[in-house]
Write a protein that holds these residues in place. Sequence first.
Motif, PDB file in Angstrom:
ATOM      1  N   GLU A  10       0.826  -1.215   0.000  1.00  0.00           N
ATOM      2  CA  GLU A  10       0.000   0.000   0.000  1.00  0.00           C
ATOM      3  C   GLU A  10       0.857   1.260   0.000  1.00  0.00           C
ATOM      4  N   ALA A  11       1.906   1.265   0.808  1.00  0.00           N
ATOM      5  CA  ALA A  11       2.758   2.457   0.894  1.00  0.00           C
ATOM      6  C   ALA A  11       3.461   2.722  -0.439  1.00  0.00           C
ATOM      7  N   ILE A  12       4.040   1.692  -1.038  1.00  0.00           N
ATOM      8  CA  ILE A  12       4.722   1.891  -2.322  1.00  0.00           C
ATOM      9  C   ILE A  12       3.725   2.335  -3.379  1.00  0.00           C
ATOM     10  N   GLU A  13       2.552   1.749  -3.363  1.00  0.00           N
ATOM     11  CA  GLU A  13       1.506   2.097  -4.334  1.00  0.00           C
ATOM     12  C   GLU A  13       1.070   3.552  -4.173  1.00  0.00           C
ATOM     13  N   GLU A  14       0.922   4.007  -2.944  1.00  0.00           N
ATOM     14  CA  GLU A  14       0.359   5.331  -2.694  1.00  0.00           C
ATOM     15  C   GLU A  14       1.381   6.458  -2.616  1.00  0.00           C
ATOM     16  N   VAL A  15       2.569   6.190  -2.038  1.00  0.00           N
ATOM     17  CA  VAL A  15       3.538   7.278  -1.864  1.00  0.00           C
ATOM     18  C   VAL A  15       4.848   7.034  -2.601  1.00  0.00           C
ATOM     19  N   GLY A  16       4.997   5.880  -3.224  1.00  0.00           N
ATOM     20  CA  GLY A  16       6.209   5.584  -3.991  1.00  0.00           C
ATOM     21  C   GLY A  16       7.250   4.864  -3.154  1.00  0.00           C
ATOM     22  N   HIS A  87      -3.722  -2.940 -12.991  1.00  0.00           N
ATOM     23  CA  HIS A  87      -4.158  -3.043 -11.603  1.00  0.00           C
ATOM     24  C   HIS A  87      -3.253  -2.181 -10.716  1.00  0.00           C
ATOM     25  N   GLU A  88      -3.827  -1.624  -9.674  1.00  0.00           N
ATOM     26  CA  GLU A  88      -3.088  -0.723  -8.788  1.00  0.00           C
ATOM     27  C   GLU A  88      -1.818  -1.359  -8.225  1.00  0.00           C
ATOM     28  N   THR A  89      -1.875  -2.651  -7.909  1.00  0.00           N
ATOM     29  CA  THR A  89      -0.683  -3.262  -7.319  1.00  0.00           C
ATOM     30  C   THR A  89       0.472  -3.366  -8.318  1.00  0.00           C
ATOM     31  N   ASN A  90       0.184  -3.296  -9.615  1.00  0.00           N
ATOM     32  CA  ASN A  90       1.274  -3.325 -10.584  1.00  0.00           C
ATOM     33  C   ASN A  90       2.115  -2.061 -10.507  1.00  0.00           C
ATOM     34  N   VAL A  91       1.529  -1.003  -9.954  1.00  0.00           N
ATOM     35  CA  VAL A  91       2.288   0.225  -9.724  1.00  0.00           C
ATOM     36  C   VAL A  91       3.493  -0.096  -8.833  1.00  0.00           C
ATOM     37  N   VAL A  92       3.318  -1.025  -7.908  1.00  0.00           N
ATOM     38  CA  VAL A  92       4.424  -1.432  -7.037  1.00  0.00           C
ATOM     39  C   VAL A  92       5.574  -1.974  -7.891  1.00  0.00           C
TER      40      VAL A  92
END
Length: 182
Positions: A10-16, A87-92
């Motif tokens: 969640e942190a990596i996804e939301e704040v990098g 998907h949002e988790t791929n942002v990670v």
Amino acid sequence: MAKLVEATIEAIEEVGYHRASVGEISTRAGVSKGGLFRHFESRLELVVAAAEEVGRRHMTNFRTLRATTGHLSPLDLVREARSATRHETNVVWFELLVAARTEPELRERLSPVARALLDDVENAARETVEPGVSDELTQLVATSLIHMFDGESIFRYTYPRPELEEARLHAAARLLESLTQR
């Protein structure tokens, strides 16, 4: 441990990646910094565990879809591949891959994780294509689709081209169809 991995994702996804500090992750997980280090030797260990979990989720989602819908059509298969990259988790993954470019230790630790994920993708592709299709061609098509959709996923926010995205999806399905119906 699961709370820490989820908080890291969640942190990596939301704040990098760079702003996903031990403090940020600990706060999200409701665990003290000391508690975090009782489970993981370092932030890097936790980040790698989060990357492994993201890969696991992608493959679980794909396999679940395939099992519940029977044999996927080529169009459904490429839609699912594109959906997974959006998907949002791929942002990670994107965050970690970009960071690994300039951080040798992260790159070294993520290399086997990335290899395992792509191996999983390639194995799933082999299960989908007809037996006569070579492993080399299957590997090439599967990884090319993933990389194409990764690029599309990044560019679609700054230069959206929905008509090309849809045409690309159908062209990829036709390519895959030619491999699955011999």
